[in-house]
Design a protein around this motif. Structure first.
Motif, PDB file in Angstrom:
ATOM      1  N   ASN A 118       0.829  -1.209   0.000  1.00 49.77           N
ATOM      2  CA  ASN A 118       0.000   0.000   0.000  1.00 49.77           C
ATOM      3  C   ASN A 118       0.862   1.257   0.000  1.00 49.77           C
ATOM      4  N   GLU A 119       1.920   1.239   0.833  1.00 52.81           N
ATOM      5  CA  GLU A 119       2.813   2.400   0.862  1.00 52.81           C
ATOM      6  C   GLU A 119       3.524   2.573  -0.475  1.00 52.81           C
ATOM      7  N   ARG A 120       3.917   1.445  -1.087  1.00 52.99           N
ATOM      8  CA  ARG A 120       4.562   1.535  -2.401  1.00 52.99           C
ATOM      9  C   ARG A 120       3.597   2.128  -3.428  1.00 52.99           C
ATOM     10  N   GLU A 121       2.320   1.733  -3.363  1.00 53.10           N
ATOM     11  CA  GLU A 121       1.340   2.308  -4.279  1.00 53.10           C
ATOM     12  C   GLU A 121       1.181   3.802  -4.038  1.00 53.10           C
ATOM     13  N   ASP A 122       1.212   4.194  -2.745  1.00 51.99           N
ATOM     14  CA  ASP A 122       1.119   5.628  -2.437  1.00 51.99           C
ATOM     15  C   ASP A 122       2.299   6.387  -3.039  1.00 51.99           C
ATOM     16  N   ILE A 123       3.501   5.819  -2.861  1.00 55.12           N
ATOM     17  CA  ILE A 123       4.696   6.476  -3.399  1.00 55.12           C
ATOM     18  C   ILE A 123       4.637   6.525  -4.918  1.00 55.12           C
ATOM     19  N   GLN A 124       4.177   5.418  -5.529  1.00 56.40           N
ATOM     20  CA  GLN A 124       4.058   5.408  -6.981  1.00 56.40           C
ATOM     21  C   GLN A 124       3.027   6.432  -7.446  1.00 56.40           C
ATOM     22  N   GLY A 125       1.935   6.589  -6.647  1.00 62.16           N
ATOM     23  CA  GLY A 125       0.949   7.614  -6.985  1.00 62.16           C
ATOM     24  C   GLY A 125       1.541   9.007  -6.905  1.00 62.16           C
ATOM     25  N   ILE A 126       2.344   9.244  -5.844  1.00 63.23           N
ATOM     26  CA  ILE A 126       3.016  10.538  -5.716  1.00 63.23           C
ATOM     27  C   ILE A 126       3.979  10.749  -6.879  1.00 63.23           C
ATOM     28  N   GLN A 127       4.719   9.686  -7.223  1.00 62.41           N
ATOM     29  CA  GLN A 127       5.662   9.798  -8.342  1.00 62.41           C
ATOM     30  C   GLN A 127       4.932  10.127  -9.637  1.00 62.41           C
ATOM     31  N   SER A 128       3.801   9.445  -9.863  1.00 63.12           N
ATOM     32  CA  SER A 128       3.037   9.705 -11.087  1.00 63.12           C
ATOM     33  C   SER A 128       2.520  11.133 -11.110  1.00 63.12           C
ATOM     34  N   ARG A 129       1.990  11.589  -9.956  1.00 69.89           N
ATOM     35  CA  ARG A 129       1.460  12.950  -9.900  1.00 69.89           C
ATOM     36  C   ARG A 129       2.562  13.984 -10.117  1.00 69.89           C
ATOM     37  N   GLU A 130       3.718  13.765  -9.459  1.00 69.16           N
ATOM     38  CA  GLU A 130       4.816  14.712  -9.605  1.00 69.16           C
ATOM     39  C   GLU A 130       5.396  14.680 -11.020  1.00 69.16           C
ATOM     40  N   ASP A 131       5.418  13.483 -11.632  1.00 69.58           N
ATOM     41  CA  ASP A 131       5.883  13.405 -13.020  1.00 69.58           C
ATOM     42  C   ASP A 131       4.961  14.225 -13.930  1.00 69.58           C
TER      43      ASP A 131
END
Length: 481
Positions: A155-168
Protein backbone atom coordinates in the motif's frame (compact mmCIF):
# COMPACT_ATOMS: atom_id res chain seq x y z
CA UNK A 1 21.90 -38.90 8.65
CA UNK A 2 22.08 -41.72 11.18
CA UNK A 3 21.81 -39.25 14.03
CA UNK A 4 18.73 -37.61 12.48
CA UNK A 5 17.09 -40.98 12.00
CA UNK A 6 17.78 -41.87 15.62
CA UNK A 7 16.21 -38.58 16.79
CA UNK A 8 13.11 -39.20 14.72
CA UNK A 9 12.88 -42.75 16.12
CA UNK A 10 13.15 -41.37 19.65
CA UNK A 11 10.36 -38.90 18.89
CA UNK A 12 8.20 -41.70 17.49
CA UNK A 13 8.74 -43.70 20.66
CA UNK A 14 7.38 -40.84 22.71
CA UNK A 15 4.10 -40.88 20.78
CA UNK A 16 3.68 -44.64 20.38
CA UNK A 17 0.69 -46.62 21.66
CA UNK A 18 1.56 -48.91 24.65
CA UNK A 19 -0.84 -51.53 23.30
CA UNK A 20 0.08 -51.78 19.59
CA UNK A 21 3.56 -50.24 19.95
CA UNK A 22 2.90 -48.19 16.79
CA UNK A 23 2.40 -44.46 16.36
CA UNK A 24 -0.86 -43.36 17.97
CA UNK A 25 -3.93 -43.30 15.76
CA UNK A 26 -6.78 -41.10 17.01
CA UNK A 27 -5.13 -40.79 20.42
CA UNK A 28 -7.44 -40.72 23.47
CA UNK A 29 -6.62 -40.06 27.12
CA UNK A 30 -8.06 -42.11 30.03
CA UNK A 31 -8.59 -41.09 33.65
CA UNK A 32 -5.01 -41.76 34.74
CA UNK A 33 -3.59 -39.55 31.92
CA UNK A 34 -2.08 -42.25 29.70
CA UNK A 35 -2.71 -42.12 25.94
CA UNK A 36 -3.72 -44.95 23.61
CA UNK A 37 -5.06 -45.49 20.12
CA UNK A 38 -8.85 -45.24 20.21
CA UNK A 39 -9.16 -48.55 18.34
CA UNK A 40 -6.63 -50.34 20.53
CA UNK A 41 -8.29 -49.17 23.76
CA UNK A 42 -11.78 -50.05 22.49
CA UNK A 43 -10.63 -53.55 21.60
CA UNK A 44 -8.89 -53.81 25.01
CA UNK A 45 -12.08 -52.91 26.83
CA UNK A 46 -14.02 -55.60 24.93
CA UNK A 47 -11.81 -58.35 26.40
CA UNK A 48 -13.79 -59.84 29.39
CA UNK A 49 -12.14 -59.66 32.83
CA UNK A 50 -12.33 -62.08 35.75
CA UNK A 51 -15.21 -60.09 37.25
CA UNK A 52 -17.83 -59.05 34.66
CA UNK A 53 -18.91 -55.97 36.63
CA UNK A 54 -15.42 -54.73 37.40
CA UNK A 55 -14.04 -51.53 35.64
CA UNK A 56 -11.21 -52.06 33.15
CA UNK A 57 -7.76 -51.07 34.32
CA UNK A 58 -5.01 -49.09 32.57
CA UNK A 59 -2.62 -51.43 30.72
CA UNK A 60 0.29 -49.36 32.07
CA UNK A 61 -0.44 -48.22 35.64
CA UNK A 62 -3.33 -50.67 36.38
CA UNK A 63 -5.59 -47.84 37.61
CA UNK A 64 -9.26 -48.38 36.80
CA UNK A 65 -10.94 -46.04 34.28
CA UNK A 66 -14.39 -45.47 32.85
CA UNK A 67 -14.71 -46.69 29.23
CA UNK A 68 -17.28 -43.99 28.54
CA UNK A 69 -14.97 -41.18 29.67
CA UNK A 70 -12.41 -41.42 26.85
CA UNK A 71 -11.15 -37.90 25.91
CA UNK A 72 -9.69 -37.27 22.43
CA UNK A 73 -6.21 -35.77 22.72
CA UNK A 74 -6.18 -33.30 19.81
CA UNK A 75 -2.80 -31.79 20.72
CA UNK A 76 -1.16 -35.18 20.66
CA UNK A 77 -2.93 -35.94 17.40
CA UNK A 78 -1.35 -32.77 15.93
CA UNK A 79 2.09 -33.89 17.12
CA UNK A 80 1.57 -37.27 15.48
CA UNK A 81 0.50 -35.57 12.25
CA UNK A 82 3.66 -33.44 12.21
CA UNK A 83 5.81 -36.53 12.83
CA UNK A 84 4.19 -38.15 9.82
CA UNK A 85 5.07 -35.08 7.78
CA UNK A 86 8.68 -35.24 9.00
CA UNK A 87 8.90 -38.91 8.06
CA UNK A 88 7.76 -38.10 4.51
CA UNK A 89 10.23 -35.18 4.19
CA UNK A 90 13.38 -35.63 2.03
CA UNK A 91 16.49 -36.99 3.77
CA UNK A 92 18.79 -34.53 5.47
CA UNK A 93 21.48 -35.01 2.89
CA UNK A 94 19.34 -33.13 0.32
CA UNK A 95 19.91 -29.62 1.63
CA UNK A 96 18.19 -29.71 5.05
CA UNK A 97 19.47 -27.53 7.90
CA UNK A 98 21.04 -29.39 10.80
CA UNK A 99 21.53 -28.32 14.37
CA UNK A 100 24.95 -26.74 14.69
CA UNK A 101 25.45 -28.31 18.13
CA UNK A 102 24.12 -31.85 17.69
CA UNK A 103 24.17 -32.12 13.87
CA UNK A 104 20.62 -33.40 13.96
CA UNK A 105 17.65 -32.40 11.92
CA UNK A 106 15.74 -29.36 13.21
CA UNK A 107 12.07 -30.04 14.04
CA UNK A 108 11.10 -27.42 16.62
CA UNK A 109 11.08 -23.70 17.30
CA UNK A 110 11.43 -22.11 20.74
CA UNK A 111 9.17 -19.06 20.82
CA UNK A 112 10.78 -17.68 23.99
CA UNK A 113 14.33 -17.63 22.56
CA UNK A 114 13.25 -17.53 18.91
CA UNK A 115 15.64 -20.44 18.27
CA UNK A 116 15.28 -23.50 16.04
CA UNK A 117 15.80 -26.79 17.91
CA UNK A 118 16.50 -30.41 17.23
CA UNK A 119 15.16 -33.23 19.46
CA UNK A 120 18.16 -33.08 21.79
CA UNK A 121 17.96 -29.28 22.03
CA UNK A 122 14.31 -29.56 22.97
CA UNK A 123 15.14 -31.88 25.89
CA UNK A 124 17.85 -29.49 27.09
CA UNK A 125 17.27 -27.90 30.49
CA UNK A 126 17.08 -24.32 29.22
CA UNK A 127 14.13 -25.07 26.91
CA UNK A 128 12.03 -27.36 29.14
CA UNK A 129 9.94 -24.50 30.52
CA UNK A 130 9.73 -22.64 27.20
CA UNK A 131 6.98 -22.73 24.62
CA UNK A 132 8.27 -25.09 21.92
CA UNK A 133 6.31 -25.80 18.76
CA UNK A 134 6.88 -27.68 15.55
CA UNK A 135 8.40 -25.54 12.82
CA UNK A 136 5.28 -25.44 10.67
CA UNK A 137 3.01 -24.60 13.60
CA UNK A 138 5.40 -21.88 14.77
CA UNK A 139 5.73 -20.44 11.26
CA UNK A 140 1.99 -19.91 10.71
CA UNK A 141 1.62 -16.80 12.96
CA UNK A 142 4.75 -15.32 11.46
CA UNK A 143 3.41 -15.95 7.97
CA UNK A 144 0.31 -13.98 8.94
CA UNK A 145 2.49 -11.13 10.23
CA UNK A 146 4.54 -11.20 7.03
CA UNK A 147 1.33 -11.07 4.98
CA UNK A 148 0.19 -8.01 6.95
CA UNK A 149 3.59 -6.36 6.52
CA UNK A 150 3.52 -7.13 2.80
CA UNK A 151 0.04 -5.64 2.54
CA UNK A 152 1.15 -2.48 4.33
CA UNK A 153 4.36 -2.17 2.30
CA UNK A 154 2.50 -2.69 -0.96
CA UNK A 155 0.00 0.00 0.00
CA UNK A 156 2.81 2.40 0.86
CA UNK A 157 4.56 1.53 -2.40
CA UNK A 158 1.34 2.31 -4.28
CA UNK A 159 1.12 5.63 -2.44
CA UNK A 160 4.70 6.48 -3.40
CA UNK A 161 4.06 5.41 -6.98
CA UNK A 162 0.95 7.61 -6.99
CA UNK A 163 3.02 10.54 -5.72
CA UNK A 164 5.66 9.80 -8.34
CA UNK A 165 3.04 9.71 -11.09
CA UNK A 166 1.46 12.95 -9.90
CA UNK A 167 4.82 14.71 -9.61
CA UNK A 168 5.88 13.41 -13.02
CA UNK A 169 2.72 14.94 -14.46
CA UNK A 170 3.51 18.22 -12.72
CA UNK A 171 7.04 18.15 -14.13
CA UNK A 172 5.70 17.54 -17.63
CA UNK A 173 3.22 20.39 -17.23
CA UNK A 174 6.03 22.67 -16.06
CA UNK A 175 8.27 21.63 -18.95
CA UNK A 176 5.43 22.34 -21.38
CA UNK A 177 4.82 25.71 -19.78
CA UNK A 178 8.51 26.58 -19.96
CA UNK A 179 8.63 25.60 -23.64
CA UNK A 180 5.56 27.73 -24.34
CA UNK A 181 7.04 30.66 -22.44
CA UNK A 182 10.29 30.28 -24.40
CA UNK A 183 8.40 30.51 -27.70
CA UNK A 184 6.47 33.55 -26.49
CA UNK A 185 9.64 35.29 -25.28
CA UNK A 186 11.37 34.67 -28.61
CA UNK A 187 8.35 35.91 -30.59
CA UNK A 188 7.84 39.02 -28.43
CA UNK A 189 11.51 39.95 -28.56
CA UNK A 190 11.62 39.45 -32.33
CA UNK A 191 8.75 41.92 -32.69
CA UNK A 192 10.45 44.28 -30.27
CA UNK A 193 13.75 44.08 -32.12
CA UNK A 194 12.01 44.97 -35.38
CA UNK A 195 10.29 47.90 -33.70
CA UNK A 196 13.55 49.09 -32.12
CA UNK A 197 15.32 48.92 -35.46
CA UNK A 198 12.60 51.09 -37.01
CA UNK A 199 12.73 53.52 -34.11
CA UNK A 200 16.50 53.68 -34.28
CA UNK A 201 16.36 54.50 -37.99
CA UNK A 202 13.76 57.23 -37.46
CA UNK A 203 15.59 58.82 -34.53
CA UNK A 204 18.97 58.72 -36.29
CA UNK A 205 17.40 60.21 -39.42
CA UNK A 206 15.97 63.09 -37.39
CA UNK A 207 19.34 63.58 -35.67
CA UNK A 208 21.08 63.71 -39.06
CA UNK A 209 18.56 66.32 -40.24
CA UNK A 210 19.22 68.37 -37.12
CA UNK A 211 22.94 68.01 -37.64
CA UNK A 212 22.61 69.23 -41.25
CA UNK A 213 20.40 72.18 -40.26
CA UNK A 214 22.86 73.17 -37.51
CA UNK A 215 25.76 73.17 -39.97
CA UNK A 216 23.71 75.12 -42.53
CA UNK A 217 22.78 77.79 -40.00
CA UNK A 218 26.39 77.82 -38.84
CA UNK A 219 27.54 78.70 -42.37
CA UNK A 220 24.84 81.37 -42.66
CA UNK A 221 25.81 82.77 -39.28
CA UNK A 222 29.50 82.91 -40.14
CA UNK A 223 28.72 84.64 -43.44
CA UNK A 224 26.52 87.21 -41.71
CA UNK A 225 29.06 87.85 -38.96
CA UNK A 226 31.85 88.21 -41.47
CA UNK A 227 29.85 90.83 -43.42
CA UNK A 228 29.14 92.77 -40.25
CA UNK A 229 32.80 92.68 -39.27
CA UNK A 230 33.80 94.01 -42.72
CA UNK A 231 31.36 96.91 -42.46
CA UNK A 232 32.58 97.76 -38.97
CA UNK A 233 36.20 97.52 -40.15
CA UNK A 234 35.42 100.06 -42.92
CA UNK A 235 33.84 102.53 -40.50
CA UNK A 236 36.68 102.13 -38.01
CA UNK A 237 39.25 102.77 -40.73
CA UNK A 238 37.35 105.82 -41.92
CA UNK A 239 37.20 107.34 -38.44
CA UNK A 240 40.85 106.54 -37.71
CA UNK A 241 41.80 108.27 -40.95
CA UNK A 242 39.61 111.27 -40.03
CA UNK A 243 41.49 111.63 -36.77
CA UNK A 244 44.80 111.91 -38.55
CA UNK A 245 43.67 114.76 -40.87
CA UNK A 246 44.09 118.53 -40.21
CA UNK A 247 41.22 120.39 -38.58
CA UNK A 248 39.94 121.82 -41.83
CA UNK A 249 39.69 118.39 -43.45
CA UNK A 250 38.47 116.75 -40.23
CA UNK A 251 35.54 119.18 -40.04
CA UNK A 252 34.59 118.64 -43.65
CA UNK A 253 31.35 116.61 -43.73
CA UNK A 254 31.91 115.84 -40.03
CA UNK A 255 28.18 115.92 -39.25
CA UNK A 256 27.37 113.43 -42.01
CA UNK A 257 30.22 111.16 -40.90
CA UNK A 258 29.15 111.19 -37.25
CA UNK A 259 25.51 110.61 -38.11
CA UNK A 260 26.52 107.67 -40.27
CA UNK A 261 28.75 106.15 -37.58
CA UNK A 262 26.46 106.83 -34.64
CA UNK A 263 23.42 105.55 -36.52
CA UNK A 264 25.18 102.30 -37.32
CA UNK A 265 24.05 99.72 -34.78
CA UNK A 266 25.46 96.24 -34.49
CA UNK A 267 23.00 93.50 -35.45
CA UNK A 268 23.28 90.52 -33.08
CA UNK A 269 22.83 87.47 -35.24
CA UNK A 270 21.95 84.05 -33.71
CA UNK A 271 23.87 80.97 -34.72
CA UNK A 272 20.80 78.78 -34.11
CA UNK A 273 17.34 79.93 -35.08
CA UNK A 274 14.54 79.68 -32.50
CA UNK A 275 12.80 77.11 -34.66
CA UNK A 276 15.90 74.92 -34.79
CA UNK A 277 16.43 75.41 -31.08
CA UNK A 278 12.91 74.22 -30.38
CA UNK A 279 13.45 71.21 -32.60
CA UNK A 280 16.64 70.30 -30.68
CA UNK A 281 14.99 70.97 -27.34
CA UNK A 282 11.94 68.90 -28.19
CA UNK A 283 13.83 66.00 -29.70
CA UNK A 284 13.55 63.82 -26.52
CA UNK A 285 9.79 63.96 -27.04
CA UNK A 286 10.37 61.81 -30.11
CA UNK A 287 11.41 59.00 -27.72
CA UNK A 288 8.10 59.11 -25.85
CA UNK A 289 6.57 56.73 -28.34
CA UNK A 290 9.50 54.41 -27.74
CA UNK A 291 8.90 54.65 -24.00
CA UNK A 292 5.21 53.89 -24.45
CA UNK A 293 5.96 50.99 -26.73
CA UNK A 294 8.51 49.59 -24.28
CA UNK A 295 5.95 49.81 -21.47
CA UNK A 296 3.37 48.11 -23.66
CA UNK A 297 5.94 45.48 -24.63
CA UNK A 298 6.72 44.68 -20.99
CA UNK A 299 3.04 44.54 -20.10
CA UNK A 300 2.34 42.24 -23.04
CA UNK A 301 5.33 40.09 -22.16
CA UNK A 302 4.18 39.74 -18.56
CA UNK A 303 0.69 38.98 -19.81
CA UNK A 304 1.94 36.34 -22.23
CA UNK A 305 4.08 34.74 -19.53
CA UNK A 306 1.24 34.78 -17.00
CA UNK A 307 -2.00 32.78 -16.95
CA UNK A 308 -5.05 33.13 -19.15
CA UNK A 309 -7.35 35.95 -17.97
CA UNK A 310 -10.49 34.56 -16.36
CA UNK A 311 -13.82 36.33 -16.84
CA UNK A 312 -15.44 35.63 -13.49
CA UNK A 313 -18.66 36.84 -11.86
CA UNK A 314 -19.84 36.59 -8.28
CA UNK A 315 -22.41 33.92 -7.50
CA UNK A 316 -25.42 35.41 -5.62
CA UNK A 317 -26.50 31.91 -4.56
CA UNK A 318 -23.41 31.64 -2.34
CA UNK A 319 -23.27 35.22 -1.06
CA UNK A 320 -23.65 35.90 2.66
CA UNK A 321 -26.69 38.16 3.37
CA UNK A 322 -24.40 40.98 4.59
CA UNK A 323 -22.82 41.37 1.14
CA UNK A 324 -24.28 43.81 -1.38
CA UNK A 325 -23.56 42.59 -4.93
CA UNK A 326 -23.64 44.90 -7.94
CA UNK A 327 -26.08 44.18 -10.78
CA UNK A 328 -23.28 42.90 -13.01
CA UNK A 329 -21.91 40.73 -10.15
CA UNK A 330 -18.48 42.33 -10.51
CA UNK A 331 -18.47 44.21 -7.22
CA UNK A 332 -19.35 43.50 -3.58
CA UNK A 333 -19.71 45.76 -0.55
CA UNK A 334 -20.09 44.94 3.14
CA UNK A 335 -23.28 46.02 4.91
CA UNK A 336 -24.45 45.51 8.47
CA UNK A 337 -27.99 45.31 7.13
CA UNK A 338 -28.94 41.78 6.15
CA UNK A 339 -30.20 41.31 2.63
CA UNK A 340 -33.35 39.32 1.91
CA UNK A 341 -31.74 36.12 0.60
CA UNK A 342 -33.36 32.68 0.62
CA UNK A 343 -31.38 30.10 2.55
CA UNK A 344 -29.83 27.28 0.51
CA UNK A 345 -27.11 24.65 0.91
CA UNK A 346 -24.79 26.74 -1.29
CA UNK A 347 -25.04 29.96 0.77
CA UNK A 348 -22.55 30.93 3.49
CA UNK A 349 -24.46 31.59 6.70
CA UNK A 350 -21.69 32.70 9.12
CA UNK A 351 -18.58 33.46 7.07
CA UNK A 352 -19.18 36.70 5.16
CA UNK A 353 -17.97 35.29 1.85
CA UNK A 354 -18.99 34.73 -1.74
CA UNK A 355 -17.75 32.44 -4.52
CA UNK A 356 -17.44 32.94 -8.25
CA UNK A 357 -20.16 31.44 -10.42
CA UNK A 358 -17.77 29.23 -12.38
CA UNK A 359 -14.91 27.07 -11.15
CA UNK A 360 -11.91 25.42 -12.78
CA UNK A 361 -10.91 21.77 -13.18
CA UNK A 362 -7.65 22.45 -15.01
CA UNK A 363 -5.55 25.05 -16.80
CA UNK A 364 -3.93 28.33 -15.78
CA UNK A 365 -6.16 31.29 -14.92
CA UNK A 366 -5.74 34.79 -13.50
CA UNK A 367 -7.97 37.63 -12.32
CA UNK A 368 -7.42 40.99 -10.61
CA UNK A 369 -9.16 42.14 -7.43
CA UNK A 370 -9.24 45.86 -6.64
CA UNK A 371 -9.56 46.06 -2.85
CA UNK A 372 -10.86 48.83 -0.61
CA UNK A 373 -10.76 47.78 3.04
CA UNK A 374 -11.75 50.81 5.08
CA UNK A 375 -10.06 51.52 8.40
CA UNK A 376 -10.79 48.53 10.60
CA UNK A 377 -12.13 46.46 7.71
CA UNK A 378 -10.65 43.56 5.77
CA UNK A 379 -10.69 41.94 2.35
CA UNK A 380 -9.97 38.25 1.77
CA UNK A 381 -9.37 36.55 -1.57
CA UNK A 382 -8.10 33.26 -2.95
CA UNK A 383 -9.52 29.92 -4.09
CA UNK A 384 -11.46 27.10 -2.39
CA UNK A 385 -12.47 23.50 -3.03
CA UNK A 386 -15.96 22.94 -4.41
CA UNK A 387 -16.99 21.16 -1.19
CA UNK A 388 -15.84 23.92 1.16
CA UNK A 389 -17.96 24.24 4.26
CA UNK A 390 -20.84 26.70 3.79
CA UNK A 391 -22.60 26.43 7.15
CA UNK A 392 -21.22 27.37 10.56
CA UNK A 393 -17.71 28.55 11.37
CA UNK A 394 -15.27 28.55 8.47
CA UNK A 395 -11.56 28.20 9.18
CA UNK A 396 -9.57 29.87 6.43
CA UNK A 397 -6.62 27.53 5.96
CA UNK A 398 -5.41 24.95 3.42
CA UNK A 399 -6.47 22.03 5.61
CA UNK A 400 -10.07 23.17 5.08
CA UNK A 401 -9.61 23.49 1.31
CA UNK A 402 -9.00 27.27 1.32
CA UNK A 403 -5.91 29.06 -0.04
CA UNK A 404 -6.24 32.80 0.56
CA UNK A 405 -4.63 36.07 1.72
CA UNK A 406 -6.22 38.84 3.80
CA UNK A 407 -5.73 42.61 3.79
CA UNK A 408 -6.53 44.25 7.11
CA UNK A 409 -5.23 47.27 9.07
CA UNK A 410 -2.69 48.05 6.38
CA UNK A 411 -1.12 44.59 6.46
CA UNK A 412 -1.32 41.51 4.23
CA UNK A 413 -1.42 38.05 5.82
CA UNK A 414 -1.11 34.62 4.19
CA UNK A 415 -3.81 32.38 5.67
CA UNK A 416 -1.83 29.15 6.04
CA UNK A 417 -2.14 26.66 8.88
CA UNK A 418 -1.29 29.70 10.98
CA UNK A 419 -1.78 33.26 9.60
CA UNK A 420 1.55 34.83 8.62
CA UNK A 421 1.96 38.60 8.24
CA UNK A 422 3.88 39.35 5.04
CA UNK A 423 6.55 42.01 4.63
CA UNK A 424 5.81 44.03 1.48
CA UNK A 425 7.25 47.24 0.05
CA UNK A 426 3.79 48.79 -0.16
CA UNK A 427 0.21 47.89 0.66
CA UNK A 428 -1.40 46.65 -2.60
CA UNK A 429 -4.50 48.29 -4.00
CA UNK A 430 -4.97 45.67 -6.71
CA UNK A 431 -4.02 42.03 -6.34
CA UNK A 432 -3.62 39.57 -9.20
CA UNK A 433 -4.64 36.03 -8.24
CA UNK A 434 -3.26 33.26 -10.48
CA UNK A 435 -4.25 29.59 -10.37
CA UNK A 436 -2.15 26.85 -11.99
CA UNK A 437 -4.34 23.79 -11.48
CA UNK A 438 -2.04 21.03 -12.74
CA UNK A 439 1.11 22.33 -11.05
CA UNK A 440 -0.83 23.19 -7.89
CA UNK A 441 0.11 26.87 -7.46
CA UNK A 442 -2.02 29.73 -6.14
CA UNK A 443 -0.02 32.95 -6.60
CA UNK A 444 -0.78 36.47 -5.38
CA UNK A 445 0.97 39.49 -6.99
CA UNK A 446 0.66 43.26 -6.60
CA UNK A 447 -1.03 44.01 -9.93
CA UNK A 448 0.41 47.55 -10.03
CA UNK A 449 4.06 47.03 -9.02
CA UNK A 450 4.27 43.33 -9.96
CA UNK A 451 5.73 42.63 -6.51
CA UNK A 452 5.19 38.98 -5.48
CA UNK A 453 3.00 38.64 -2.39
CA UNK A 454 2.66 34.92 -1.64
CA UNK A 455 2.37 31.50 -3.31
CA UNK A 456 0.54 28.42 -1.99
CA UNK A 457 1.38 24.90 -3.20
CA UNK A 458 -1.35 22.26 -3.20
CA UNK A 459 -2.67 19.17 -5.00
CA UNK A 460 -6.05 19.89 -6.56
CA UNK A 461 -8.48 17.08 -7.34
CA UNK A 462 -11.96 18.61 -7.68
CA UNK A 463 -13.37 21.86 -9.03
CA UNK A 464 -11.71 25.00 -7.65
CA UNK A 465 -13.63 28.29 -7.23
CA UNK A 466 -12.41 31.89 -6.77
CA UNK A 467 -13.24 33.01 -3.22
CA UNK A 468 -13.81 36.44 -1.65
CA UNK A 469 -14.59 37.76 1.82
CA UNK A 470 -15.30 41.18 3.39
CA UNK A 471 -15.62 42.76 6.80
CA UNK A 472 -16.17 46.35 7.95
CA UNK A 473 -18.66 49.05 6.99
CA UNK A 474 -17.82 50.46 3.56
CA UNK A 475 -15.27 47.75 2.71
CA UNK A 476 -15.58 46.59 -0.90
CA UNK A 477 -13.82 44.93 -3.80
CA UNK A 478 -14.27 44.78 -7.57
CA UNK A 479 -13.15 42.31 -10.23
CA UNK A 480 -11.29 42.64 -13.51
CA UNK A 481 -9.49 40.20 -15.78
Amino acid sequence: MASSATSLTTLEDEVSCPICQAILREPVTIDCGHNFCRGCLTHYCEIPGPDPGEQPICPLCKDPFHPGGLRPNWQLASVVENIEKLKSAPPSGLGEDLCEVHEEKIYFFCEDDETQLCVKCREALEHRTHTVRFLEDAADPYREQIHRCLESLKNEREDIQGIQSREDQRIQVLLTQVATKREKVILEFEHMCQFLERQQYLLLTQLEELDGDILKQKDEFESLVQGEICRFDALISELEEKLERPARELLKDIRSTLIRCEGRRCRKPEAVSPDLGERIRDFPQQALQLQREMKTFLENLLFELDCEPALISLDPRTSHPKLLLSEDYQRAQFSYKWQTSPDSPQRFDRAICVLAQDGFVGGRHTWVVAVNPVHGGSCTMGVVNHDVRRKGELRLRPEEGIWAVRLAWGFVSALGSYPTRLSLEENPKQIRVSLDYEVGWVTFINAVTQEPIHTFTASFTGKIFPFFGLWGRGSSFSLSS
